[in-house]
Design a protein around this motif. Structure first.
Motif, PDB file in Angstrom:
ATOM      1  N   GLU A   1       7.272 -76.527 -16.891  1.00 58.49           N
ATOM      2  CA  GLU A   1       5.751 -76.132 -16.839  1.00 58.49           C
ATOM      3  C   GLU A   1       4.841 -77.454 -17.077  1.00 58.49           C
ATOM      4  O   GLU A   1       5.242 -78.544 -17.358  1.00 58.49           O
ATOM      5  N   ILE A   2       3.429 -77.094 -16.849  1.00 54.81           N
ATOM      6  CA  ILE A   2       2.537 -78.187 -16.780  1.00 54.81           C
ATOM      7  C   ILE A   2       1.702 -77.875 -17.784  1.00 54.81           C
ATOM      8  O   ILE A   2       1.045 -76.730 -17.856  1.00 54.81           O
TER       9      ILE A   2
ATOM     10  N   SER B   1      -0.022 -73.843 -18.235  1.00 53.55           N
ATOM     11  CA  SER B   1       0.880 -73.320 -19.167  1.00 53.55           C
ATOM     12  C   SER B   1       0.414 -73.431 -20.606  1.00 53.55           C
ATOM     13  O   SER B   1       0.316 -72.419 -21.489  1.00 53.55           O
ATOM     14  N   THR B   2      -0.074 -74.628 -20.993  1.00 51.49           N
ATOM     15  CA  THR B   2      -0.460 -74.865 -22.376  1.00 51.49           C
ATOM     16  C   THR B   2      -1.864 -75.875 -22.561  1.00 51.49           C
ATOM     17  O   THR B   2      -1.747 -76.644 -21.795  1.00 51.49           O
TER      18      THR B   2
ATOM     19  N   GLY C   1       1.135 -77.795  -9.790  1.00 49.13           N
ATOM     20  CA  GLY C   1       1.977 -76.826 -10.212  1.00 49.13           C
ATOM     21  C   GLY C   1       2.865 -76.288  -8.967  1.00 49.13           C
ATOM     22  O   GLY C   1       4.088 -76.597  -8.889  1.00 49.13           O
ATOM     23  N   PRO C   2       2.372 -75.819  -7.848  1.00 47.16           N
ATOM     24  CA  PRO C   2       3.240 -75.384  -6.578  1.00 47.16           C
ATOM     25  C   PRO C   2       4.163 -76.527  -6.117  1.00 47.16           C
ATOM     26  O   PRO C   2       5.041 -76.456  -5.801  1.00 47.16           O
ATOM     27  N   ILE C   3       3.489 -77.604  -6.007  1.00 46.84           N
ATOM     28  CA  ILE C   3       4.013 -78.978  -5.434  1.00 46.84           C
ATOM     29  C   ILE C   3       5.307 -79.372  -6.336  1.00 46.84           C
ATOM     30  O   ILE C   3       6.378 -79.750  -5.756  1.00 46.84           O
ATOM     31  N   ALA C   4       4.997 -79.380  -7.566  1.00 50.62           N
ATOM     32  CA  ALA C   4       5.999 -79.810  -8.520  1.00 50.62           C
ATOM     33  C   ALA C   4       7.292 -79.084  -8.956  1.00 50.62           C
ATOM     34  O   ALA C   4       8.291 -79.350  -9.034  1.00 50.62           O
ATOM     35  N   GLY C   5       6.715 -77.547  -8.772  1.00 41.36           N
ATOM     36  CA  GLY C   5       7.784 -76.729  -8.978  1.00 41.36           C
ATOM     37  C   GLY C   5       9.134 -76.579  -8.031  1.00 41.36           C
ATOM     38  O   GLY C   5       9.952 -76.171  -8.423  1.00 41.36           O
TER      39      GLY C   5
ATOM     40  N   LEU D   1      14.714 -88.309 -17.246  1.00 38.29           N
ATOM     41  CA  LEU D   1      14.884 -87.782 -18.678  1.00 38.29           C
ATOM     42  C   LEU D   1      15.843 -86.660 -18.958  1.00 38.29           C
ATOM     43  O   LEU D   1      15.927 -86.040 -20.035  1.00 38.29           O
ATOM     44  N   GLY D   2      16.479 -86.149 -17.814  1.00 39.74           N
ATOM     45  CA  GLY D   2      17.440 -85.396 -17.816  1.00 39.74           C
ATOM     46  C   GLY D   2      17.212 -83.887 -17.927  1.00 39.74           C
ATOM     47  O   GLY D   2      18.042 -82.968 -18.670  1.00 39.74           O
ATOM     48  N   GLY D   3      15.841 -83.631 -17.576  1.00 38.53           N
ATOM     49  CA  GLY D   3      15.441 -82.144 -17.467  1.00 38.53           C
ATOM     50  C   GLY D   3      14.267 -81.895 -18.613  1.00 38.53           C
ATOM     51  O   GLY D   3      14.621 -82.209 -19.835  1.00 38.53           O
ATOM     52  N   LEU D   4      13.471 -81.423 -18.357  1.00 39.80           N
ATOM     53  CA  LEU D   4      12.045 -81.421 -19.128  1.00 39.80           C
ATOM     54  C   LEU D   4      11.715 -79.763 -18.993  1.00 39.80           C
ATOM     55  O   LEU D   4      11.692 -79.255 -18.079  1.00 39.80           O
ATOM     56  N   SER D   5      11.327 -79.266 -20.321  1.00 38.45           N
ATOM     57  CA  SER D   5      10.549 -77.996 -20.147  1.00 38.45           C
ATOM     58  C   SER D   5       9.102 -78.141 -19.839  1.00 38.45           C
ATOM     59  O   SER D   5       8.633 -77.071 -19.151  1.00 38.45           O
TER      60      SER D   5
END
Length: 335
Positions: free
Chosen positions: A2-3, A38-39, A331-335, A299-303
């Motif tokens: 999420e961003i 998201s936040t 968001g759409p590009i990074a997702g 970083l091995g996967g980020l939320s």
């Protein structure tokens, strides 16, 4: 992944009043909500250049004018606050927002709050550990029995209101101290890592330490949760983003650098942080999206990654455009 967006609600020049900056902030949060961020997190500071000495007040105001976005501190300086009041404030935000509140707690990279509220920095870590223990107990129990050294004990008192969420989310905000990463893992808490410079991959050993401590404590390894807070700003081109952001960045980090004995900040050093493997998330949407994927990989996967966009010397219109680009394109590009 999420961003999000984080802000310390930085002031600008003398022509910008506190009331106008507060109005701008509400507009920024409402836009972030509309474009799918998201936040939105607001960080506590007690300095003349920042307006957010009480993030919970701003977040409560934002809760009444937004619909989807989660509302968080970024961070709450728990060591110099009262955990009961922190819990009550964020439980109230949770009620107003219908379950969208979150607390990120930390010890604070600035220490103005300690003498302001009567605490000694020699107890820097001890205060935080004790108050975090109480905060976690408060979120799990309504009638609380607890004993500590730096705060009066509780002997079955009730703490209200209770939040909408069954368990009010609490994240641990950390900088570069390995013990803080390990503490989050041992307690089974989500982790937010502040990366304000350098190369993100250098944080991987400490994030691995968090995951190892999590597993050793018997928590489900599949439920580790790592997010990042990093400086960010967007414009239509890379050059525009850098040129708009640089003056405010120079003033802010120059001032902090003088306080802390750092060397002078230069445009060359700033531009170096815009490189593909460096920390700053500054550029056009495609550039920022690519770097977000890089963060996630090394970083091995980020939320989540939250971009620190405090405003201040950046014009309000430019800040709004940055938020719009982040939500609608990145968001759409990074997702």
């Amino acid at each position: 992944m999420e961003i999000g967006i984080d802000s310390f609600v930085q002031m600008g020049g003398p022509e910008l009043t506190g009331a106008q900056r507060a109005k701008n902030l509400m507009e920024e949060i409402k836009l972030a909500d509309r474009v799918g961020i998201s936040t939105y997190g607001i960080g506590e500071h007690h300095r003349v250049e920042y307006l957010a000495s009480s993030p919970a007040i701003f977040l409560a105001a934002a809760a009444s004018v937004t619909e989807q976005i989660r509302l968080s501190s970024a961070v709450t300086v728990l060591s110099s606050d009262d955990p009961v009041r922190v819990f009550q404030d964020f439980a109230t935000i949770d009620l107003i927002s219908n379950g969208r509140a979150e607390i990120v707690v930390g010890r604070g990279s600035f220490i103005e709050s300690y003498p302001l509220f009567g605490y000694d920095t020699k107890h820097y870590d001890e205060l935080f550990a004790e108050k975090l223990d109480l905060l976690l107990k408060l979120r799990d129990e309504t009638l609380v029995t607890w004993q500590g050294k730096h705060r009066s004990s509780l002997n079955g008192q009730g703490v209200w209101p209770r939040p909408v969420q069954q368990q009010l989310p609490v994240r641990l905000g950390v900088g570069g101290t390995p013990a803080s990463f390990a503490r989050a893992g041992l307690l089974g808490l989500p982790l937010t890592v502040a990366i304000i410079g350098g190369e993100p991959h250098r944080f991987r050993p400490m994030i691995d330490l968090y995951r190892q401590a999590w597993a050793r404590a018997g928590h489900d390894p599949a439920k580790t949760d790592v997010s990042v807070h990093a400086l960010g700003f967007l414009a239509d081109t890379d050059q525009q983003a850098a040129d708009i952001f640089w003056p405010s960045h120079k003033e802010t980090f120059g001032r902090i650098g003088r306080e802390r004995g750092w060397g002078p900040i230069t445009r060359e050093s700033f531009d170096a942080q815009l490189a593909p493997t460096a920390a700053y998330l500054i550029g056009a949407p495609e550039t920022v999206a690519t770097k977000l994927r890089y963060y996630d990989e090394v970083l091995g996967g980020l939320s989540q990654v939250a971009l620190h966009m405090s405003g201040g010397g950046v014009a309000h219109a430019d800040q709004m455009r940055s938020i719009e680009l982040l939500g609608t394109l990145v968001g759409p590009i990074a997702g």
